[in-house]
Design a protein around this motif. Structure first.
Motif, PDB file in Angstrom:
ATOM      1  N   GLU A  44      -5.404 -36.784  -5.748  1.00  0.00           N
ATOM      2  CA  GLU A  44      -4.713 -36.755  -4.467  1.00  0.00           C
ATOM      3  C   GLU A  44      -3.457 -37.641  -4.476  1.00  0.00           C
ATOM      4  O   GLU A  44      -3.529 -38.818  -4.838  1.00  0.00           O
ATOM      5  CB  GLU A  44      -5.679 -37.186  -3.348  1.00  0.00           C
ATOM      6  CG  GLU A  44      -5.062 -37.256  -1.965  1.00  0.00           C
ATOM      7  CD  GLU A  44      -4.472 -35.925  -1.491  1.00  0.00           C
ATOM      8  OE1 GLU A  44      -5.115 -34.888  -1.694  1.00  0.00           O
ATOM      9  OE2 GLU A  44      -3.359 -35.936  -0.928  1.00  0.00           O
ATOM     10  N   HIS A  86     -15.736 -31.002  -3.480  1.00  0.00           N
ATOM     11  CA  HIS A  86     -14.769 -31.663  -2.598  1.00  0.00           C
ATOM     12  C   HIS A  86     -15.492 -32.330  -1.436  1.00  0.00           C
ATOM     13  O   HIS A  86     -16.354 -31.716  -0.805  1.00  0.00           O
ATOM     14  CB  HIS A  86     -13.768 -30.627  -2.065  1.00  0.00           C
ATOM     15  CG  HIS A  86     -12.674 -31.202  -1.227  1.00  0.00           C
ATOM     16  ND1 HIS A  86     -11.937 -32.302  -1.608  1.00  0.00           N
ATOM     17  CD2 HIS A  86     -12.178 -30.821  -0.015  1.00  0.00           C
ATOM     18  CE1 HIS A  86     -11.035 -32.574  -0.664  1.00  0.00           C
ATOM     19  NE2 HIS A  86     -11.163 -31.698   0.309  1.00  0.00           N
ATOM     20  N   LEU A 104      -9.855 -37.319  -2.920  1.00  0.00           N
ATOM     21  CA  LEU A 104      -9.469 -37.335  -1.512  1.00  0.00           C
ATOM     22  C   LEU A 104      -8.980 -38.689  -1.012  1.00  0.00           C
ATOM     23  O   LEU A 104      -8.106 -38.746  -0.139  1.00  0.00           O
ATOM     24  CB  LEU A 104     -10.693 -36.908  -0.691  1.00  0.00           C
ATOM     25  CG  LEU A 104     -10.523 -36.586   0.771  1.00  0.00           C
ATOM     26  CD1 LEU A 104      -9.397 -35.607   0.991  1.00  0.00           C
ATOM     27  CD2 LEU A 104     -11.836 -35.997   1.308  1.00  0.00           C
TER      28      LEU A 104
HETATM   29  C1  GP9 Z   1      -8.352 -32.206   2.553  1.00  0.00           C
HETATM   30  C2  GP9 Z   1      -7.586 -32.606   1.346  1.00  0.00           C
HETATM   31  C3  GP9 Z   1      -6.262 -33.252   1.685  1.00  0.00           C
HETATM   32  O1  GP9 Z   1      -9.505 -31.469   2.294  1.00  0.00           O
HETATM   33  O2  GP9 Z   1      -7.489 -31.598   0.422  1.00  0.00           O
HETATM   34  O3  GP9 Z   1      -5.323 -32.297   1.974  1.00  0.00           O
HETATM   35  P1  GP9 Z   1      -3.742 -32.534   1.947  1.00  0.00           P
HETATM   36  O4  GP9 Z   1      -3.356 -33.112   3.281  1.00  0.00           O
HETATM   37  O5  GP9 Z   1      -3.371 -33.458   0.832  1.00  0.00           O
HETATM   38  O6  GP9 Z   1      -3.239 -31.166   1.730  1.00  0.00           O
END
Ligand code: GP9
Ligand code: MN
Length: 422
Positions: free
Chosen positions: A38, A128, A194
């Protein structure tokens, strides 16, 4: 219809770049573990805050003899953010110019990696720590042929283990391990981390890493949070080794998109020690990409300019899977014929000599703005054509007309993600 099929076949032929025999099949039959990191940007790699490495584990992978590390890969995501990155990785196509392909095109026909690898006996799964409807994943995964989707309902979502969008990365990987061990092999398993998400705030008990020292809280926290992600990855690798899965796997790690937007340029200038010009902004769109193959020395490998669309052909070729039947718009990063022209979703592009940002041209080496020359048109046009073709495929749902040889069409009715106790 038949005209579309002819077009698709021609595009595949024109765009196909054959794999280098030095790398083809290097990871044949291995489990595939793909990790979406992330908001991780490439500038944090080998960076220090107060003398401490932000990402000591990833830095060790950079030096590792069994790793390909690509440090000039641009994220090609748009408004679909994490979901765009997922889409790009699994299809080697762009997301949409506006909105999210996951949300808007989940009913389309695709020839995605889970479907391709199914022919080779793979089971696919996505992990996830957020709920399954976020980004419409539970619908899009059906069209991409994901056998299983382990969403937040499979994890202990207690308050200590969660923040903003969901589960923190350490409990995420810890709780995923027994599930991963239970999957039939070989598997294609995607882990979407995340906790390194905007605004990057940490619970104090989760870190003793220093914050950066600018006037911008978001930027300061980013390094703490990136460090937490790095240490979660390190623990996950340790777990993989303990479980025995490690030696039977190939592990791909990629940054999904930027974490720090242009709103934070002032603090970012302090961090990287240069003014954030449009060219530096472009450089900040680089995301780290690692491909780690335990037990296989990577030697002196190419490290070209590329984008996230290039990851799929690179991976498939390492697995010994030919891509000449599939309409992907990226090319194998390890192939001699790899195409370095890398269009971003907003229409800007990077190439070896010239980059275009907002209709202006820059020397890719010096970063200096240069005046227009007619010969740039060829690159500009090629970049535009790639984006337009990708958009046409999605908009007209063209892949529904195309039947690659040896590929069983993905029937979304065969897939759904319901927990036993729901
Ligand atoms: C939420 C995660 C974050 O499930 O994938 O999403 P983003 O805001 O980075 O697209
Ligand atoms: Mn994201």
């Amino acid at each position: 219809d038949s005209e579309d099929v002819a077009k698709i076949k021609k595009e595949i032929q024109d765009r196909y770049v054959s794999p280098s025999q030095d790398y083809f099949k290097l990871a044949q039959n291995r489990n595939v573990i793909v990790i979406s990191m992330e908001s991780l940007q490439d500038f944090v790699i080998n960076m220090k805050i107060e003398g401490k490495e932000v990402t000591p584990f990833l830095n060790s992978l950079v030096e590792d003899e069994e790793t390909f590390y690509f440090d000039q890969i641009y994220n090609q995501t748009g408004q679909g953010k994490t979901s765009d990155a997922e889409f790009i990785l699994d299809n080697s196509l762009y997301g949409m110019p506006q909105g999210s392909a996951y949300v808007n095109k989940a009913q389309n026909t695709f020839q995605s990696t889970p479907g391709i690898l199914k022919e080779y006996g793979y089971t696919s799964a996505s992990f996830h720590g957020n709920y399954k409807t976020f980004w419409n994943r539970n619908e899009m995964y059906r069209s991409q042929g994901y056998d299983r989707f382990y969403d937040a309902s499979y994890y202990d979502m207690n308050e200590r283990n969660t923040k903003n969008y969901g589960l923190k990365d350490k409990p995420f990987f810890e709780e995923s391990m027994p599930i991963l061990q239970g999957l039939p092999e070989p598997f294609y398993a995607k882990f979407i981390t995340l906790s390194n998400h905007f605004p990057f705030e940490m619970d104090e008990w989760d870190t003793n890493f220093p914050q950066a020292n600018t006037n911008d809280k978001v930027v300061n926290q980013y390094f703490q949070s990136a460090n937490y992600l790095d240490s979660a990855l390190s623990k996950f690798f340790t777990g993989l080794k303990k479980s025995g899965l490690y030696d039977r796997s190939i592990i791909v790690l990629y940054g999904d998109h930027y974490g720090i937007s242009e709103n934070h340029n002032e603090a970012m200038a302090e961090i990287i020690g240069k003014e954030i010009t449009p060219f530096e902004s472009l450089k900040l769109q680089e995301v780290p990409v690692f491909i780690h193959i335990p037990g296989v020395k990577t030697g002196d490998y190419p490290q070209p300019i590329g984008g996230q669309l290039d990851i799929r052909p690179t991976l498939l070729h390492l697995l010994g899977v030919e891509t000449n039947q599939y309409l992907g718009l990226g090319t194998d990063l390890l192939a001699k014929g790899h195409i370095e022209l890398t269009p971003l979703r907003n229409g800007d592009f990077v190439s070896n000599d010239i980059s275009m940002i907002n209709q202006r041209y820059y020397d890719s080496k010096s970063g200096k703005m240069i005046s227009y020359e007619e010969e740039f048109d060829q690159l500009t046009q090629a970049a535009r054509e790639k984006l337009d073709l990708s958009d046409e495929i999605l908009t007209k749902d063209l892949l529904r007309f195309y039947h690659p040889a040896g590929f069983t069409p993905i029937n979304r009715e065969d897939y759904q993600y319901v927990q036993d106790d729901e």
